[in-house]
Motif scaffolding. Structure first.
Motif, short mmCIF file in Angstrom:
data_model
loop_
_atom_site.label_atom_id
_atom_site.label_comp_id
_atom_site.label_asym_id
_atom_site.label_seq_id
_atom_site.Cartn_x
_atom_site.Cartn_y
_atom_site.Cartn_z
N GLY A 5 43.12 42.20 40.50
CA GLY A 5 42.16 41.51 39.89
C GLY A 5 42.51 40.36 39.34
O GLY A 5 43.41 39.66 39.22
N THR A 6 41.16 39.43 38.97
CA THR A 6 41.47 38.04 38.39
C THR A 6 42.33 38.04 37.12
O THR A 6 43.37 37.21 36.99
N GLY A 7 42.40 39.16 36.28
CA GLY A 7 43.25 39.30 35.17
C GLY A 7 44.63 39.26 35.45
O GLY A 7 45.58 38.22 34.84
N LEU A 8 45.30 39.76 36.60
CA LEU A 8 46.62 39.79 36.96
C LEU A 8 47.14 38.40 37.71
O LEU A 8 48.10 38.03 37.16
N SER A 9 46.28 37.75 38.28
CA SER A 9 46.75 36.63 39.05
C SER A 9 46.67 35.41 37.93
O SER A 9 47.49 34.66 38.01
N LEU B 146 44.48 46.74 55.68
CA LEU B 146 44.29 46.79 54.04
C LEU B 146 43.50 45.64 53.54
O LEU B 146 43.68 44.46 53.96
N PRO B 147 42.96 45.86 52.47
CA PRO B 147 41.99 44.60 51.92
C PRO B 147 43.19 43.50 51.49
O PRO B 147 43.84 43.76 50.62
N PRO B 148 43.05 42.20 51.81
CA PRO B 148 43.99 41.22 51.13
C PRO B 148 43.51 40.40 50.02
O PRO B 148 44.17 39.72 49.63
N ALA C 211 45.10 36.41 46.15
CA ALA C 211 45.06 35.85 44.58
C ALA C 211 46.23 35.98 43.81
O ALA C 211 46.78 34.84 43.11
N CYS C 212 46.98 36.93 43.96
CA CYS C 212 48.39 36.62 43.20
C CYS C 212 49.43 36.04 43.96
O CYS C 212 50.06 35.40 43.27
#
Length: 330
Positions: free
Chosen positions: A18-22, A58-60, A65-66
């Motif tokens: 998700g956004t937090g990780l990126s 698989l969903p990319p 984002a990462c």
């Protein structure tokens, strides 16, 4: 003859999605090149979900984002990968997702597609999917109802007015990438989050051998609690509820540190979030003692950054903190 002393750059492994990780990864690459992101591939909504269904891949989305967060490339290339089509059959789809889908088609292998895409973007560090198995998230709500699919969980939780009791993945115990396990073994610090608790962070812990590898590692293990609750996922959750959910889906001895924000959110920004059903995640007075009984040290600090009325973690200060923890390991 004098030799220039090289700066020590700790090996940081970050687990989530998700956004937090990126956002965190963007900060970390300012302090170390030795970054490994282990990223969830259980999402089934948005453009990623469309590609997953249409192409059987698989969903990319979270992977893309990462990689962009760690990219060292021209601004135009970043804009290109972030671009979302606004019309036609591709409406809502990002070019970055389509690029990874094309690489997957060329190499016939999602793992190779990610490695080659990472090379194109000249990323700092490495990005690994949590598994190459075609997994989906299932959630059991407190009222007993079962919900399948990452994109439906928060919707059904809100509709049923019933919180999430437990999440699982299907198929059960999917295999991890050997490189991901190896990176955990070699890490100087292992970080969980930030990110959606039940749909971005916990799914990674349900992959075979991931929890065992984290526990066996001598590196400090830290969980970064989200700044705000998420409607339909962590309604009314405080810090302890977040931590307990992590432990309930892994082991009681998984964590050494919990990092939580103490900084107040400006009223004008907060009102927008409250309107959407989201409130700040609070630290209770007894949290430090309660966590200490579990062998966990609470690190409470001012850790938010507000841009364009969006509340995010201050990735620079957070990264400094994580690097200090990594360097302080025995």
């Amino acid at each position: 003859m004098s030799f220039k002393k090289e700066r020590y750059e700790p090996k940081v492994v970050v687990v989530g999605g998700g956004t937090g990780l990126s956002i965190l990864l963007k900060g970390l690459k300012e302090f170390t090149k030795n970054i490994t992101a282990i990223v969830t591939v259980a999402d089934d909504g948005g453009g990623s979900g469309v590609l997953r269904e249409d192409l059987g891949m698989l969903p990319p989305g979270d992977i893309r984002a990462c990689m962009l967060a760690l990219a060292n490339t021209e601004p135009t290339m970043e804009k290109l990968f972030q671009y979302r089509f606004e019309e036609g059959m591709l409406k809502g789809q990002s070019f970055g997702n389509i690029f990874i889908a094309a690489m997957n088609g060329i190499y016939g292998n999602f793992e190779t597609a990610i490695k080659e895409s990472s090379n194109v973007l000249a990323i700092t560090g490495k990005v690994y999917p949590m598994t190459l198995d075609n997994v989906r998230i299932k959630a059991e709500l407190q009222n007993g109802k079962m919900v399948e699919g990452e994109s439906y969980i928060s919707i059904e939780s809100t509709k049923e007015k019933s919180k999430i009791k437990k999440v699982s993945i299907d198929p059960e115990i999917p295999k991890p990438l050997p490189e991901a396990i190896e990176s955990i073994k070699e890490a100087d610090i292992i970080v969980l989050g930030p990110g959606s608790l039940y749909t971005s962070v916990i799914p990674n812990l349900l992959v075979k051998d991931i929890v065992e590898a984290i526990v066996k590692s001598p590196a400090p293990k830290a969980y970064i609690v989200n700044v705000m609750t998420e409607p339909g996922e962590t309604d009314d959750y405080k810090v302890l509820e977040h931590v307990q959910a992590i432990l309930d889906h892994s082991r009681d001895d998984l964590l050494n540190y919990v990092i939580a924000n103490t900084q107040d959110v400006p009223i004008e920004t907060l009102e927008k979030y409250i309107h959407d059903g989201s409130v700040p995640v609070k630290i209770q007075n007894s949290d430090e003692k309660t966590l200490a009984k579990k062998g966990i040290t609470l690190i409470a600090n001012s850790l938010i950054d507000i841009k364009k009325d969006y509340i995010r973690h201050d990735n620079i200060n957070l990264s400094k903190l994580l690097v200090q923890l990594a360097k302080s390991r025995p």
